[in-house]
Scaffold this active site. Sequence first.
Site, PDB file in Angstrom:
ATOM      1  N   HIS A  79       8.091  -8.244  -2.436  1.00  0.00           N
ATOM      2  CA  HIS A  79       7.602  -6.923  -2.019  1.00  0.00           C
ATOM      3  C   HIS A  79       8.763  -5.954  -1.780  1.00  0.00           C
ATOM      4  O   HIS A  79       8.674  -4.774  -2.127  1.00  0.00           O
ATOM      5  CB  HIS A  79       6.721  -7.032  -0.781  1.00  0.00           C
ATOM      6  N   HIS A 236      -2.055  -4.423  -5.830  1.00  0.00           N
ATOM      7  CA  HIS A 236      -1.064  -5.356  -5.295  1.00  0.00           C
ATOM      8  C   HIS A 236      -0.472  -6.234  -6.397  1.00  0.00           C
ATOM      9  O   HIS A 236       0.734  -6.524  -6.384  1.00  0.00           O
ATOM     10  CB  HIS A 236      -1.626  -6.229  -4.172  1.00  0.00           C
ATOM     11  N   ASP A 240       3.410  -6.745  -7.216  1.00  0.00           N
ATOM     12  CA  ASP A 240       4.081  -8.041  -7.414  1.00  0.00           C
ATOM     13  C   ASP A 240       4.805  -8.090  -8.754  1.00  0.00           C
ATOM     14  O   ASP A 240       5.929  -8.601  -8.861  1.00  0.00           O
ATOM     15  CB  ASP A 240       3.055  -9.181  -7.386  1.00  0.00           C
ATOM     16  N   HIS A 263       3.192 -14.659 -10.294  1.00  0.00           N
ATOM     17  CA  HIS A 263       4.657 -14.782 -10.248  1.00  0.00           C
ATOM     18  C   HIS A 263       5.193 -15.780 -11.285  1.00  0.00           C
ATOM     19  O   HIS A 263       6.143 -15.488 -12.003  1.00  0.00           O
ATOM     20  CB  HIS A 263       5.114 -15.225  -8.857  1.00  0.00           C
TER      21      HIS A 263
HETATM   22 ZN   LIG Z   1       2.528  -9.949  -3.268  1.00  0.00          ZN
END
Ligand SMILES: [Zn+2]
Length: 302
Positions: A79, A236, A240, A263
């Site tokens: 973040h 969000h 990311d 991720h």
């Molecule tokens: Zn996140």
Amino acid sequence: MNYRQRTISKQVSCCGVGVHSGNNVNLTIKPAHVNHGIKFVRTDLPGRPKVNALYSSVVDTSLATVIGSEGVIVSTIEHLMACFSGLSIDNALVELDSYELPILDGSASYFTKLIMDSGFEDQTNPRCFFVIRKPIEIKQDGRSVGVYPSSSCQITCTIDFEHPLIKTQSFSIDLSDKEFSENISDARTFGFLKDYETLKRYDLARGASLETGVVMDNNDILNKEGLRYDDEFVRHKLLDCMGDFALLGMPILGHIVAHKSGHAFNHAFLKEFLDRKDSWETLPLNSTEKTHQFGSLETASL
Ligand SMILES: [Zn+2]
């Protein structure tokens, strides 16, 4: 788009709790010189070891993005890295006295406010960009990540969850400080109660609560205040994605498109990206040039 390297004007600090460790952590962001990049310093360890915030330092992406060097790790950097990317900060030194960054409210809004309160300092040297010449894509099991030639820095994210409050959502931005700070930075991380209970069983998510992100059961949101946007989830995910791509160390002049990614898959893409040297080049761009005609990009004089 910012064409010169940028740092912050003065150091800023905050404190909070790591979402996985539950540890209290003090964090200070300091200005840094040109070509320094983003580096983390563990002030709690002898010799104050540093870890570069680069793809080559990534050691784990299973629950959060963790970077490390010679046994020293810094966890849950995504973040803050998104915030550096979103506000075009190229050079900064981040000091912390534990191994995990604070989760705060699960978004990047507090980091964004800190950095904007500090102010920016545009530096003498030009920024280098990865300029995309040919598409690069990876696909697996219905997920995909790609970058495509474009005359601007764009990101598009799509998510698809079976949960009735999420379903299919898509969000796209042309990257700018304003776009990031107003539409992306305050979108919170989210999770499901059943996963949270599993993590607790493994003694993870020690710092997680309804204050550190959106939590859902099978049908509803458990946070009393509800959502900040109907599509907070995909915003969000885009945040990311920006944090993951920031580990390239340079912005991409091109269109990043992520579909049902996370991720680990973003990092699989970064590996492919760095291997495909025939598909991009790194250039400093001239601030006066018009980028509408992709073929007419000019390089700045160094
Ligand atoms: Zn996140």
